[in-house]
Write a protein that holds these residues in place. Structure first.
Motif, PDB file in Angstrom:
ATOM      1  N   GLU A 238       0.265   2.994   7.217  1.00 12.61           N
ATOM      2  CA  GLU A 238       0.292   3.649   5.899  1.00 12.61           C
ATOM      3  C   GLU A 238      -0.122   2.712   4.763  1.00 12.61           C
ATOM      4  OE1 GLU A 238       1.284   6.927   4.908  1.00 12.61           O
ATOM      5  OE2 GLU A 238       0.781   7.238   7.017  1.00 12.61           O
ATOM      6  N   ASP A 239      -0.119   1.419   5.056  1.00  9.83           N
ATOM      7  CA  ASP A 239      -0.434   0.446   3.997  1.00  9.83           C
ATOM      8  C   ASP A 239      -1.930   0.304   3.763  1.00  9.83           C
ATOM      9  OD1 ASP A 239       2.268  -0.015   3.861  1.00  9.83           O
ATOM     10  OD2 ASP A 239       2.194  -1.695   5.277  1.00  9.83           O
ATOM     11  N   LEU A 240      -2.749   1.013   4.561  1.00 13.84           N
ATOM     12  CA  LEU A 240      -4.192   0.847   4.429  1.00 13.84           C
ATOM     13  C   LEU A 240      -4.812   1.949   3.584  1.00 13.84           C
ATOM     14  CD1 LEU A 240      -5.132  -0.082   8.127  1.00 13.84           C
ATOM     15  CD2 LEU A 240      -4.670  -1.627   6.206  1.00 13.84           C
ATOM     16  N   THR A 241      -5.891   1.610   2.911  1.00 16.32           N
ATOM     17  CA  THR A 241      -6.652   2.605   2.164  1.00 16.32           C
ATOM     18  C   THR A 241      -8.132   2.287   2.296  1.00 16.32           C
ATOM     19  OG1 THR A 241      -6.846   3.750   0.045  1.00 16.32           O
ATOM     20  CG2 THR A 241      -6.658   1.362  -0.063  1.00 16.32           C
ATOM     21  N   ALA A 242      -8.969   3.321   2.197  1.00 16.88           N
ATOM     22  CA  ALA A 242     -10.413   3.075   2.298  1.00 16.88           C
ATOM     23  C   ALA A 242     -11.057   3.220   0.931  1.00 16.88           C
ATOM     24  CB  ALA A 242     -11.053   4.051   3.278  1.00 16.88           C
TER      25      ALA A 242
ATOM     26  N   LYS B 119      -3.276  -2.183   0.881  1.00 17.22           N
ATOM     27  CA  LYS B 119      -3.112  -1.810  -0.536  1.00 17.22           C
ATOM     28  C   LYS B 119      -2.470  -2.924  -1.358  1.00 17.22           C
ATOM     29  CE  LYS B 119      -2.262   2.953   0.770  1.00 17.22           C
ATOM     30  NZ  LYS B 119      -1.182   3.940   0.916  1.00 17.22           N
ATOM     31  N   GLN B 120      -1.513  -3.600  -0.748  1.00 15.86           N
ATOM     32  CA  GLN B 120      -0.828  -4.643  -1.517  1.00 15.86           C
ATOM     33  C   GLN B 120      -1.776  -5.808  -1.806  1.00 15.86           C
ATOM     34  OE1 GLN B 120       2.890  -6.058   0.164  1.00 15.86           O
ATOM     35  NE2 GLN B 120       2.873  -7.737  -1.342  1.00 15.86           N
ATOM     36  N   ALA B 121      -2.541  -6.201  -0.801  1.00 15.03           N
ATOM     37  CA  ALA B 121      -3.491  -7.299  -1.005  1.00 15.03           C
ATOM     38  C   ALA B 121      -4.534  -6.902  -2.043  1.00 15.03           C
ATOM     39  CB  ALA B 121      -4.149  -7.663   0.319  1.00 15.03           C
ATOM     40  N   LEU B 122      -4.945  -5.645  -2.002  1.00 11.66           N
ATOM     41  CA  LEU B 122      -5.936  -5.170  -2.972  1.00 11.66           C
ATOM     42  C   LEU B 122      -5.357  -5.224  -4.387  1.00 11.66           C
ATOM     43  CD1 LEU B 122      -8.712  -3.887  -3.499  1.00 11.66           C
ATOM     44  CD2 LEU B 122      -7.759  -1.666  -2.875  1.00 11.66           C
TER      45      LEU B 122
END
Ligand code: PLP
Length: 393
Positions: free
Chosen positions: A80-84, A233-236
């Motif tokens: 869930e932590d990923l986004t494109a 998402k957090q790294a972004l």
């Protein structure tokens, strides 16, 4: 009738190449691309581009959001932590956006390089004022995950590590998950260029990485024109202020998608429709496993056939990704590559010159909307071409 309704009932059957001719040309004169990108696309992917959409059309916004989800779903497992974040441009735009968004100007990235795309990451860092350490190893060999440990220990000041999952220079497959673990243990952040392997090599959504870059026109079999970065998402968010470019600012692009579903600048509308169709066909084919299985059959038909003529591969079979195969240039004065290339393209088959720095070579792709029968056809045409050139290897 709206596009989405038509699409919903399309059944997403990939159409085979219209090609019952004795050579590589389709009846419409289309050639068979055996290159690492752009690739052969299906007729149904091309057909998906026949619609004009405005960037604010709700149907188009829906396709944008659907494609963003579908590319994340290509990864194995759920996270869930990923986004494109989709981005206009070719794959290099996505790699440049990734490196400049995640590596801060005060950071330092170690680039493990075993081919031209690793070198390109260095050029990107040069152009954008990012500190980097280039660790070069042999192009015909995968990166050595144990050597990665030593390098990381020798560079405690590095914040990030960047690798290429499959080096398309040769088609060699690097040990991504072992490297990811080593990077995590040493507290560094990992950035992956997965351009040619995305959709054929298993990439775990829960592997420790900050971002993966890929594009529409490689193994997903869409049209060229769009790249994307799958980001934690957090790294972004942590890297929100790092971008030194307006148009390649992934954080701003992400915010746009989340806030309105719209692209910040003119979207590649036709290309996105094609990618939506291509992703449906990808799922119909059985996802990563299905696609890899077909490409592996292509690769085997190609390598077996070429070996019968005496051609040699540069990469050992066990390190060869079914993406592109590098052949040594034959040691025969009659074998002139431009002539060979020209004769093949006249017959409808487009191959690729080599990119190896160490020895003369040429490459043949096994990806795209290409099937083992197409590869068999190619092998036969190579045989005729060698005869024409009066060559026996
Ligand atoms: C194709 C490719 C790219 C991007 O190339 P573009 O020409 O910009 O699409 C980057 N890295 C790898 C490993 C590739 O195979």
């Amino acid at each position: 009738m709206g596009f989405l309704e038509k699409k919903a009932s399309s059944g997403v059957e990939p159409t085979p190449n219209a090609k019952p001719t004795p050579n590589g040309f389709a009846a419409n004169g289309d050639s068979l691309l055996l290159t690492p990108g752009p690739l052969k696309t299906s007729a149904s992917v091309k057909n998906a581009m026949l619609y004009d959409y405005g960037s604010r059309d709700s149907a188009f916004v829906e396709v944008t959001q659907r494609v963003r989800k579908q590319v994340v779903n290509v990864l194995q497992g759920e996270n869930e932590d990923l986004t494109a974040v989709l981005l206009q441009g070719s794959g290099t735009y996505a790699v440049e956006a990734m490196l400049t968004q995640f590596v801060p100007a005060a950071g330092k990235v170690i680039i493990f390089c075993n081919g031209a795309y690793g070198k390109r990451m260095g050029q990107i860092c040069d152009a954008n004022g990012r500190h980097y350490e280039m660790v070069v190893s042999a192009e015909s060999e995968p990166l050595d995950a144990s050597a990665v440990n030593e390098v990381l220990d020798a560079h405690p000041d590095a914040s990030h590590v960047a690798i290429i999952a499959c080096e398309t220079t040769t088609g060699v497959l690097n040990p991504v998950s072992e490297i990811a673990d080593a990077v995590k243990i040493r507290g560094k952040r990992l950035l992956i260029d997965a351009m040619s392997s995305f959709g054929i090599v298993d990439l775990d959504a829960n592997m420790p990485f900050d971002a993966i870059a890929a594009s529409s026109n490689k193994s997903l079999q869409g049209s060229p024109g769009l790249g994307f970065v799958i980001a934690n998402k957090q790294a972004l968010t942590e890297g929100a202020d790092n971008a030194n470019s307006l148009s390649l600012d992934l954080y701003a692009q992400w915010n746009g998608f989340e806030a309105t579903g719209e692209w910040r600048f003119t979207p590649p509308t036709h290309c996105l429709l094609a990618l939506g169709q291509a992703l449906d066909e990808f799922e119909t084919e059985g996802g990563t496993l299905g696609r890899r299985t077909r490409y592996a059959a292509n690769c085997k038909t190609l390598v077996d056939g070429m070996r019968k003529y005496g051609f040699e591969t540069v990469v050992a079979d066990e390190s060869q990704a079914p993406v592109i195969v590098t052949f040594r240039m034959p040691n025969n004065p009659k074998f002139e590559f431009q002539d060979f290339y020209g004769r093949l393209s006249l017959k409808g088959y487009v191959i690729y010159p080599g990119k190896l720095t160490t020895e003369p070579s040429f490459r043949v792709g096994c990806v795209g909307n290409v099937f083992p029968t197409d590869m068999q056809g190619f092998i036969e045409v190579v045989g005729h071409t060698l005869e024409e050139m009066d060559i026996s290897l």
